[in-house]
Motif scaffolding. Structure first.
Motif, PDB file in Angstrom:
ATOM      1  N   LEU A 209       0.850  -1.184   0.000  1.00 15.42           N
ATOM      2  CA  LEU A 209       0.000   0.000   0.000  1.00 15.42           C
ATOM      3  C   LEU A 209       0.881   1.227   0.000  1.00 15.42           C
ATOM      4  CD1 LEU A 209      -1.336   0.638   3.588  1.00 15.42           C
ATOM      5  CD2 LEU A 209      -0.048  -1.420   3.076  1.00 15.42           C
ATOM      6  N   ALA A 210       0.281   2.368  -0.318  1.00 15.04           N
ATOM      7  CA  ALA A 210       1.085   3.577  -0.456  1.00 15.04           C
ATOM      8  C   ALA A 210       0.280   4.810  -0.062  1.00 15.04           C
ATOM      9  CB  ALA A 210       1.595   3.713  -1.895  1.00 15.04           C
ATOM     10  N   TYR A 211       1.034   5.818   0.371  1.00 16.12           N
ATOM     11  CA  TYR A 211       0.471   7.113   0.740  1.00 16.12           C
ATOM     12  C   TYR A 211       1.316   8.201   0.079  1.00 16.12           C
ATOM     13  CZ  TYR A 211      -1.806   4.452   4.474  1.00 16.12           C
ATOM     14  OH  TYR A 211      -2.537   3.523   5.183  1.00 16.12           O
ATOM     15  N   VAL A 212       0.675   9.288  -0.312  1.00 17.04           N
ATOM     16  CA  VAL A 212       1.379  10.466  -0.814  1.00 17.04           C
ATOM     17  C   VAL A 212       1.139  11.605   0.160  1.00 17.04           C
ATOM     18  CG1 VAL A 212       1.567  12.177  -2.653  1.00 17.04           C
ATOM     19  CG2 VAL A 212       1.207   9.772  -3.233  1.00 17.04           C
ATOM     20  N   LEU A 213       2.229  12.179   0.670  1.00 14.45           N
ATOM     21  CA  LEU A 213       2.135  13.352   1.538  1.00 14.45           C
ATOM     22  C   LEU A 213       2.315  14.610   0.705  1.00 14.45           C
ATOM     23  CD1 LEU A 213       4.067  12.772   4.906  1.00 14.45           C
ATOM     24  CD2 LEU A 213       1.604  12.892   4.522  1.00 14.45           C
ATOM     25  N   ASP A 214       1.469  15.590   0.955  1.00 17.59           N
ATOM     26  CA  ASP A 214       1.524  16.864   0.250  1.00 17.59           C
ATOM     27  C   ASP A 214       1.413  17.974   1.283  1.00 17.59           C
ATOM     28  OD1 ASP A 214       1.263  19.052  -1.390  1.00 17.59           O
ATOM     29  OD2 ASP A 214      -0.639  18.445  -2.280  1.00 17.59           O
ATOM     30  N   LEU A 215       2.533  18.638   1.562  1.00 20.52           N
ATOM     31  CA  LEU A 215       2.567  19.722   2.549  1.00 20.52           C
ATOM     32  C   LEU A 215       1.929  19.338   3.869  1.00 20.52           C
ATOM     33  CD1 LEU A 215       1.860  22.810   0.263  1.00 20.52           C
ATOM     34  CD2 LEU A 215       4.040  22.062   1.204  1.00 20.52           C
ATOM     35  N   GLY A 216       2.326  18.172   4.367  1.00 21.81           N
ATOM     36  CA  GLY A 216       1.890  17.746   5.690  1.00 21.81           C
ATOM     37  C   GLY A 216       0.557  17.061   5.748  1.00 21.81           C
ATOM     38  N   ARG A 217      -0.040  16.800   4.602  1.00 22.45           N
ATOM     39  CA  ARG A 217      -1.334  16.120   4.568  1.00 22.45           C
ATOM     40  C   ARG A 217      -1.250  14.902   3.644  1.00 22.45           C
ATOM     41  NH1 ARG A 217      -2.720  21.642   4.091  1.00 22.45           N
ATOM     42  NH2 ARG A 217      -4.007  22.434   5.822  1.00 22.45           N
ATOM     43  N   VAL A 218      -2.030  13.870   3.927  1.00 20.06           N
ATOM     44  CA  VAL A 218      -2.136  12.734   3.021  1.00 20.06           C
ATOM     45  C   VAL A 218      -3.078  13.124   1.889  1.00 20.06           C
ATOM     46  CG1 VAL A 218      -2.897  10.352   2.738  1.00 20.06           C
ATOM     47  CG2 VAL A 218      -1.684  11.027   4.822  1.00 20.06           C
ATOM     48  N   SER A 219      -2.522  13.213   0.671  1.00 15.33           N
ATOM     49  CA  SER A 219      -3.330  13.630  -0.476  1.00 15.33           C
ATOM     50  C   SER A 219      -3.831  12.441  -1.290  1.00 15.33           C
ATOM     51  CB  SER A 219      -2.520  14.563  -1.379  1.00 15.33           C
ATOM     52  OG  SER A 219      -1.344  13.931  -1.844  1.00 15.33           O
ATOM     53  N   LEU A 220      -3.146  11.322  -1.222  1.00 16.99           N
ATOM     54  CA  LEU A 220      -3.562  10.117  -1.929  1.00 16.99           C
ATOM     55  C   LEU A 220      -3.227   8.904  -1.063  1.00 16.99           C
ATOM     56  CD1 LEU A 220      -2.252  10.705  -5.579  1.00 16.99           C
ATOM     57  CD2 LEU A 220      -4.651  10.643  -4.860  1.00 16.99           C
ATOM     58  N   SER A 221      -4.039   7.880  -1.136  1.00 17.33           N
ATOM     59  CA  SER A 221      -3.735   6.631  -0.443  1.00 17.33           C
ATOM     60  C   SER A 221      -4.458   5.500  -1.144  1.00 17.33           C
ATOM     61  CB  SER A 221      -4.154   6.691   1.033  1.00 17.33           C
ATOM     62  OG  SER A 221      -5.560   6.853   1.148  1.00 17.33           O
ATOM     63  N   GLY A 222      -3.929   4.295  -0.986  1.00 15.11           N
ATOM     64  CA  GLY A 222      -4.533   3.112  -1.594  1.00 15.11           C
ATOM     65  C   GLY A 222      -3.501   2.024  -1.757  1.00 15.11           C
ATOM     66  N   SER A 223      -3.819   1.018  -2.521  1.00 13.11           N
ATOM     67  CA  SER A 223      -2.834  -0.018  -2.785  1.00 13.11           C
ATOM     68  C   SER A 223      -1.721   0.568  -3.646  1.00 13.11           C
ATOM     69  CB  SER A 223      -3.476  -1.214  -3.497  1.00 13.11           C
ATOM     70  OG  SER A 223      -3.760  -0.899  -4.849  1.00 13.11           O
ATOM     71  N   ALA A 224      -0.542  -0.051  -3.589  1.00 17.60           N
ATOM     72  CA  ALA A 224       0.583   0.438  -4.389  1.00 17.60           C
ATOM     73  C   ALA A 224       0.254   0.405  -5.871  1.00 17.60           C
ATOM     74  CB  ALA A 224       1.824  -0.395  -4.094  1.00 17.60           C
ATOM     75  N   ASP A 225      -0.424  -0.647  -6.311  1.00 22.65           N
ATOM     76  CA  ASP A 225      -0.803  -0.743  -7.720  1.00 22.65           C
ATOM     77  C   ASP A 225      -1.770   0.363  -8.119  1.00 22.65           C
ATOM     78  OD1 ASP A 225       0.793  -2.963  -8.066  1.00 22.65           O
ATOM     79  OD2 ASP A 225      -0.844  -4.404  -7.806  1.00 22.65           O
ATOM     80  N   GLU A 226      -2.726   0.666  -7.245  1.00 25.54           N
ATOM     81  CA  GLU A 226      -3.690   1.724  -7.544  1.00 25.54           C
ATOM     82  C   GLU A 226      -2.991   3.066  -7.708  1.00 25.54           C
ATOM     83  OE1 GLU A 226      -7.637  -0.019  -5.199  1.00 25.54           O
ATOM     84  OE2 GLU A 226      -6.282   1.396  -4.207  1.00 25.54           O
ATOM     85  N   LEU A 227      -2.086   3.390  -6.771  1.00 21.39           N
ATOM     86  CA  LEU A 227      -1.408   4.680  -6.862  1.00 21.39           C
ATOM     87  C   LEU A 227      -0.483   4.750  -8.063  1.00 21.39           C
ATOM     88  CD1 LEU A 227      -2.649   5.227  -4.081  1.00 21.39           C
ATOM     89  CD2 LEU A 227      -0.498   6.349  -3.469  1.00 21.39           C
TER      90      LEU A 227
END
Length: 269
Positions: A209-227
């Motif tokens: 799974l994966a998360y994207v941080l954008d200026l201190g906030r989680v902007s995207l999350s989901g499975s690694a394949d989805e992202l």
């Protein structure tokens, strides 16, 4: 399970580094944490590992829990003992010490001699080059070998959760591939991994799974394949061209994730 809920962190009492971050790392999984410099990735790891105060940071609200128990009121040593261990950015091995001495430095204080010996043998099995240079000074190792030593030192504490901060930083592509295989090997042994990486290709390849941080906030999350399949991640982190030059919100010219406003980059990382 490692769980972070609605976490807010400031530096110097003013700079808001994390603003309501929520994420989870299930047992036995690898989670990739992506984001540009200044997005708050290292701040999150510092908070989880108990080293935030060393950087003049403070948690203003939110929780960080391992299997339901709070980590926020524990010091860094107690967090290691609880099973959460960090491989720091830049490796930070002890250059004047031998490979073996570096590994012993990673052992939890109450570990028996036989336990330390077993763990060291496991590290040498994983990294044969370290076994060949066990008596040599760590500072004479190559960058890739030093990264292996930093990972091996962390494994000496028998972690349940391994925090990895930019393990591919400054390494050749061939070595980066090897580090990716090592992460998968560690995970196959039951260790959960929270992987902070600029190399999104490697990170998403090994992650569940994966998360994207954008200026201190989680902007995207989901499975690694989805992202990996989203336009934002493909364009901004996987190096694919963006014909529309759109940002995270889909509008032309919108900010690149993690790009800190001028003056904040020395605080937020």
């Amino acid at each position: 399970m490692l769980e972070v809920k609605d976490l807010h962190v400031t530096y110097g009492g003013a700079v808001r580094a994390l603003q309501g971050v929520t994420l989870s790392l299930p047992k036995g999984k690898v989670a990739a944490l992506l984001g540009s410099n200044g997005a708050g990735k290292s701040t999150l790891l510092r908070t989880i590992s108990g080293t935030l105060r060393m950087h003049r940071g403070a948690v203003t609200s939110g929780t960080v829990e391992l299997d339901g128990g709070s980590l926020l009121k524990r010091d860094a040593a107690a967090i290691v003992t609880s099973g959460v261990v960090q491989v720091p950015e830049g490796r930070r091995i002890f250059g004047r010490m031998t490979v073996e001495e570096n590994l012993r430095a990673g052992s939890v204080g109450n570990a028996s001699r036989s336990s330390r010996g077993r763990l060291q043998d496991e590290v040498f099995e994983m990294f044969p080059v370290l076994a060949d240079r066990r008596s040599g000074r760590a500072g004479l190792l190559s960058g890739g070998e030093q990264q292996m030593l930093a990972i091996g030192r962390a494994l000496m504490a028998e972690p349940e959760v391994l925090l990895m901060d930019e393990p591919s930083l400054g390494l050749a592509p061939r070595i980066i591939g090897q580090i990716g295989r090592v992460i998968s090997d560690i995970n196959s042994r039951g260790v959960s991994v929270l992987l902070v990486e600029q190399n999104a290709t490697m990170a998403l390849d090994v992650a569940d799974l994966a998360y994207v941080l954008d200026l201190g906030r989680v902007s995207l999350s989901g499975s690694a394949d989805e992202l990996a399949g989203t336009d934002a991640v493909r364009h901004l982190y996987l190096g694919e061209s963006s014909p529309d030059a759109t940002g995270m919100d889909g509008r032309p010219g919108s900010p690149v994730p993690g790009s800190a406003p001028r003056g904040l980059s020395r605080w937020v990382s």
